[in-house]
Design a protein around this motif. Sequence first.
Motif, PDB file in Angstrom:
ATOM      1  N   THR A   2       0.833  -1.189   0.000  1.00 25.57           N
ATOM      2  CA  THR A   2       0.000   0.000   0.000  1.00 25.57           C
ATOM      3  C   THR A   2       0.876   1.251   0.000  1.00 25.57           C
ATOM      4  N   LEU A   3       0.216   2.369  -0.281  1.00 26.61           N
ATOM      5  CA  LEU A   3       0.945   3.632  -0.223  1.00 26.61           C
ATOM      6  C   LEU A   3       1.443   3.919   1.176  1.00 26.61           C
ATOM      7  N   GLN A   4       0.653   3.495   2.189  1.00 29.68           N
ATOM      8  CA  GLN A   4       1.101   3.707   3.561  1.00 29.68           C
ATOM      9  C   GLN A   4       2.386   2.933   3.833  1.00 29.68           C
ATOM     10  N   ASP A   5       2.469   1.690   3.340  1.00 33.59           N
ATOM     11  CA  ASP A   5       3.706   0.916   3.489  1.00 33.59           C
ATOM     12  C   ASP A   5       4.868   1.598   2.780  1.00 33.59           C
ATOM     13  N   LEU A   6       4.591   2.114   1.601  1.00 28.37           N
ATOM     14  CA  LEU A   6       5.641   2.782   0.836  1.00 28.37           C
ATOM     15  C   LEU A   6       6.128   4.037   1.552  1.00 28.37           C
ATOM     16  N   PHE A   7       5.203   4.845   2.041  1.00 30.96           N
ATOM     17  CA  PHE A   7       5.600   6.062   2.738  1.00 30.96           C
ATOM     18  C   PHE A   7       6.403   5.746   4.001  1.00 30.96           C
ATOM     19  N   LEU A   8       5.987   4.717   4.714  1.00 30.59           N
ATOM     20  CA  LEU A   8       6.714   4.345   5.916  1.00 30.59           C
ATOM     21  C   LEU A   8       8.111   3.845   5.568  1.00 30.59           C
ATOM     22  N   TRP A  14      14.950   6.892   4.113  1.00 26.17           N
ATOM     23  CA  TRP A  14      15.021   8.048   3.225  1.00 26.17           C
ATOM     24  C   TRP A  14      16.421   8.208   2.638  1.00 26.17           C
ATOM     25  N   TYR A  15      17.421   7.785   3.395  1.00 26.48           N
ATOM     26  CA  TYR A  15      18.782   7.951   2.916  1.00 26.48           C
ATOM     27  C   TYR A  15      19.065   7.044   1.719  1.00 26.48           C
ATOM     28  N   VAL A  16      18.355   5.903   1.631  1.00 29.46           N
ATOM     29  CA  VAL A  16      18.520   5.036   0.459  1.00 29.46           C
ATOM     30  C   VAL A  16      17.985   5.729  -0.786  1.00 29.46           C
ATOM     31  N   LEU A  17      16.809   6.354  -0.647  1.00 28.73           N
ATOM     32  CA  LEU A  17      16.205   7.061  -1.776  1.00 28.73           C
ATOM     33  C   LEU A  17      17.076   8.247  -2.197  1.00 28.73           C
ATOM     34  N   ALA A  18      17.511   9.038  -1.210  1.00 23.66           N
ATOM     35  CA  ALA A  18      18.336  10.206  -1.529  1.00 23.66           C
ATOM     36  C   ALA A  18      19.660   9.794  -2.157  1.00 23.66           C
ATOM     37  N   GLY A  19      20.283   8.752  -1.609  1.00 22.96           N
ATOM     38  CA  GLY A  19      21.558   8.298  -2.155  1.00 22.96           C
ATOM     39  C   GLY A  19      21.428   7.772  -3.575  1.00 22.96           C
ATOM     40  N   ALA A  20      20.366   7.009  -3.838  1.00 22.93           N
ATOM     41  CA  ALA A  20      20.170   6.471  -5.184  1.00 22.93           C
ATOM     42  C   ALA A  20      19.895   7.586  -6.184  1.00 22.93           C
ATOM     43  N   ALA A  21      19.072   8.581  -5.785  1.00 20.55           N
ATOM     44  CA  ALA A  21      18.800   9.704  -6.687  1.00 20.55           C
ATOM     45  C   ALA A  21      20.074  10.484  -6.979  1.00 20.55           C
ATOM     46  N   LEU A  22      20.889  10.708  -5.947  1.00 19.82           N
ATOM     47  CA  LEU A  22      22.148  11.432  -6.148  1.00 19.82           C
ATOM     48  C   LEU A  22      23.093  10.644  -7.049  1.00 19.82           C
ATOM     49  N   LEU A  23      23.181   9.343  -6.841  1.00 18.51           N
ATOM     50  CA  LEU A  23      24.035   8.518  -7.693  1.00 18.51           C
ATOM     51  C   LEU A  23      23.540   8.524  -9.137  1.00 18.51           C
ATOM     52  N   GLY A  24      22.220   8.525  -9.334  1.00 19.65           N
ATOM     53  CA  GLY A  24      21.684   8.576 -10.688  1.00 19.65           C
ATOM     54  C   GLY A  24      22.072   9.860 -11.404  1.00 19.65           C
ATOM     55  N   VAL A  25      21.972  10.985 -10.691  1.00 19.37           N
ATOM     56  CA  VAL A  25      22.359  12.271 -11.294  1.00 19.37           C
ATOM     57  C   VAL A  25      23.853  12.308 -11.570  1.00 19.37           C
ATOM     58  N   ALA A 178      15.865   7.356 -12.979  1.00 19.91           N
ATOM     59  CA  ALA A 178      16.384   6.009 -12.735  1.00 19.91           C
ATOM     60  C   ALA A 178      16.830   5.851 -11.293  1.00 19.91           C
ATOM     61  N   GLY A 179      17.467   6.876 -10.734  1.00 22.76           N
ATOM     62  CA  GLY A 179      17.891   6.807  -9.345  1.00 22.76           C
ATOM     63  C   GLY A 179      16.720   6.703  -8.388  1.00 22.76           C
ATOM     64  N   LEU A 180      15.651   7.460  -8.654  1.00 25.05           N
ATOM     65  CA  LEU A 180      14.466   7.377  -7.805  1.00 25.05           C
ATOM     66  C   LEU A 180      13.836   5.999  -7.856  1.00 25.05           C
ATOM     67  N   MET A 181      13.796   5.397  -9.037  1.00 30.48           N
ATOM     68  CA  MET A 181      13.237   4.048  -9.160  1.00 30.48           C
ATOM     69  C   MET A 181      14.057   3.052  -8.342  1.00 30.48           C
ATOM     70  N   VAL A 182      15.369   3.117  -8.492  1.00 31.01           N
ATOM     71  CA  VAL A 182      16.229   2.209  -7.726  1.00 31.01           C
ATOM     72  C   VAL A 182      16.112   2.496  -6.233  1.00 31.01           C
ATOM     73  N   GLY A 183      16.005   3.767  -5.876  1.00 29.28           N
ATOM     74  CA  GLY A 183      15.893   4.129  -4.464  1.00 29.28           C
ATOM     75  C   GLY A 183      14.616   3.609  -3.828  1.00 29.28           C
ATOM     76  N   VAL A 184      13.488   3.719  -4.549  1.00 29.76           N
ATOM     77  CA  VAL A 184      12.225   3.203  -4.014  1.00 29.76           C
ATOM     78  C   VAL A 184      12.311   1.699  -3.817  1.00 29.76           C
ATOM     79  N   ALA A 185      12.843   0.993  -4.833  1.00 31.44           N
ATOM     80  CA  ALA A 185      12.984  -0.458  -4.699  1.00 31.44           C
ATOM     81  C   ALA A 185      13.920  -0.822  -3.553  1.00 31.44           C
ATOM     82  N   GLY A 186      15.027  -0.092  -3.443  1.00 27.19           N
ATOM     83  CA  GLY A 186      15.962  -0.373  -2.358  1.00 27.19           C
ATOM     84  C   GLY A 186      15.375  -0.099  -0.988  1.00 27.19           C
ATOM     85  N   ALA A 187      14.607   0.977  -0.852  1.00 30.76           N
ATOM     86  CA  ALA A 187      13.985   1.294   0.433  1.00 30.76           C
ATOM     87  C   ALA A 187      12.976   0.221   0.834  1.00 30.76           C
ATOM     88  N   LEU A 188      12.207  -0.278  -0.140  1.00 28.78           N
ATOM     89  CA  LEU A 188      11.231  -1.323   0.169  1.00 28.78           C
ATOM     90  C   LEU A 188      11.917  -2.620   0.579  1.00 28.78           C
TER      91      LEU A 188
END
Length: 625
Positions: A2-8, A14-25, A178-188
């Motif tokens: 669910t979206l609630q699971d994703l947000f949690l 959050w650092y996984v998402l931020a790191g993946a986005a930064l690495l993508g850029v 691409a970084g955001l996609m990897v970050g979301v998957a990594g965070a989950l």
Amino acid sequence: MTLQDLFLALRLRWYVLAGAALLGVLAAGAILLVTPNTYIATATVALRWVGPQPGVAEVNNARYLTREAQTVALLVERRDVLASTSEFVGGGETAESLAGRVTAAVPIDTQLVRIRGAAGGPKAATDLANAAARAVVEHSAGESLSPSVDTTVVVPARVPAGPALPLRGAYLATGLLAGLMVGVAGALLSARRASAPEETLPVPAGAEDGGLSHAEVRLVSYLAWVILIAASIPWRTGTFYEGGADPVVIAKAGLSLIGLALGVWAVSRSPVLLPVPAVPVLMLGLYLGVTVVGGIANQTASAAIVVAVRVSILGATLCLMAAVIPAADLMRRLVHVLGVLVFVGAGTGMVLNDAARLGGAIPMLNPNLLALIAAIIVMWVMSKVFTAREGALEFFVAAACVVIILQTGSRTALAALGGSVGAMLLRCTALRTRTLTLAALSIPVITLVALGTDILNSVFTRGGTQSVSGFSNRSIAWEAAANLQRDGWGTWFGQGLAQKEISVPGQWWNTQILDSSWVSALVQGGYLGVAIVALLTVMVLIKALFAPRSLGPLWLGLTLYLAVGGFLESGLFDGTVQFMVFLVASLAVCGARRSGGHQRPSVLEPAGRPMAEATSAGSASAMLA
């Protein structure tokens, strides 16, 4: 999920998402550093008529020159022309080394040929474009063209101010996506591997005083739908957003933000949040990201981003409302609002409009949109019929909506509605005795209307048989979209959501609306975009086919109608009524197993008994096995 699971998960990781986005850029930036710059200069060659009466610009001469311009554009691919170009340029260039670096294009319905030269430096690109234009003029003066046609360089190439390639904005946007996609998957994955959650979602404010009452929930949902529909229906005809701001754009943006704020307020006041499936939201978000990259590559970044943000606001508002109100209740209240809209629009259209096809006057609803709204109401009523929950008044509402569809002359709505209602029969749960009786009595009436009048014939042959076979000239735009010359970015990422029209060569008009959600997805999102939305649509259809029978007919009919109608109508993946209906259906079927509002029919509920349940004889509301 669910979206609630994703947000949690994103909140805890959050650092996984931020790191993946930064690495993508950073990865995209590294690719830019090693990719050589390419400069492109353009020279313009014009064709003119030098035959009999050269001073008279006849229509036939202009058309002939337009066709001849296509021949001139092909000359740049000939080996002898490339050899002449290499002689003019010098510097050791050969015909083989220039192949692919010199291109030509003819603007739609003109007698101009734009010849482009690509090189590693600005001066080299300018010299190459001018040399190619000179070679084309010389060779076209021979036997390549008619003696009545002359060519000349009207605008020499100028030194480009900067490199045309690589597209820095598109590279960086792709890396971020691409970084955001990897970050979301990594965070989950990181959150699921944790033995215990580090934190739970906070209890929304207002839980201590009971949150929203039922009356407040109804009021909020109706108000939200009124605001969202007002922000999504057209306020003016024949106008598409291409950038900038005007009073209409600002007003609709303000309404969207008010709707979003209302959703946030409802969530903050609700003591219990319903699970909202994340997969449809993630896929639609990925599609919007792809179209933004395409818009940046197409140099329409601002318009593409604005439209994508508008669609995102509509989607976010619906997700917030779905966290407070079950999807079935959301859909029911949407149907109520649409019912008022369609009857007010049709009524005012009959009085104020004198067009051959019925359309709304207040508000301004074109015939196809009016038919779409009426079809949604019909499918809602039929879903109640197939679950034995309809009332007597609803038959008259459905019949009135069918009459409105016939008056609009919308063949797409009528054909898609018939197929969708037929598919809804696959999920039929129960039928009332009076429904079967009414259906049997209506057969002679329907037969008389179909065979004894020309109502159906006038609708389906509107514009003649040629219009039917050519889908009312839609095939012209589709063929142009299929043959559209695109680079790698346009092929995979499209041209952005703001691209609503396409150039159509060989017609007396220059541009045409795409008039197909699927062709629009191909043009706006490229191969990646159309693959994402096609996968999502197929997934929703499959889930609707096997959804709990209490609401299965509704979601199957709506999704199938939108998917089939999307071949001939635009707007399914844009900020429109179609998009909002599709999103609600997606959230409903993807979260059906979690939601308590989607249980299978119960013997304790007369309106939801399965077909095998026998009922008391003599009751007007009895159901048949």
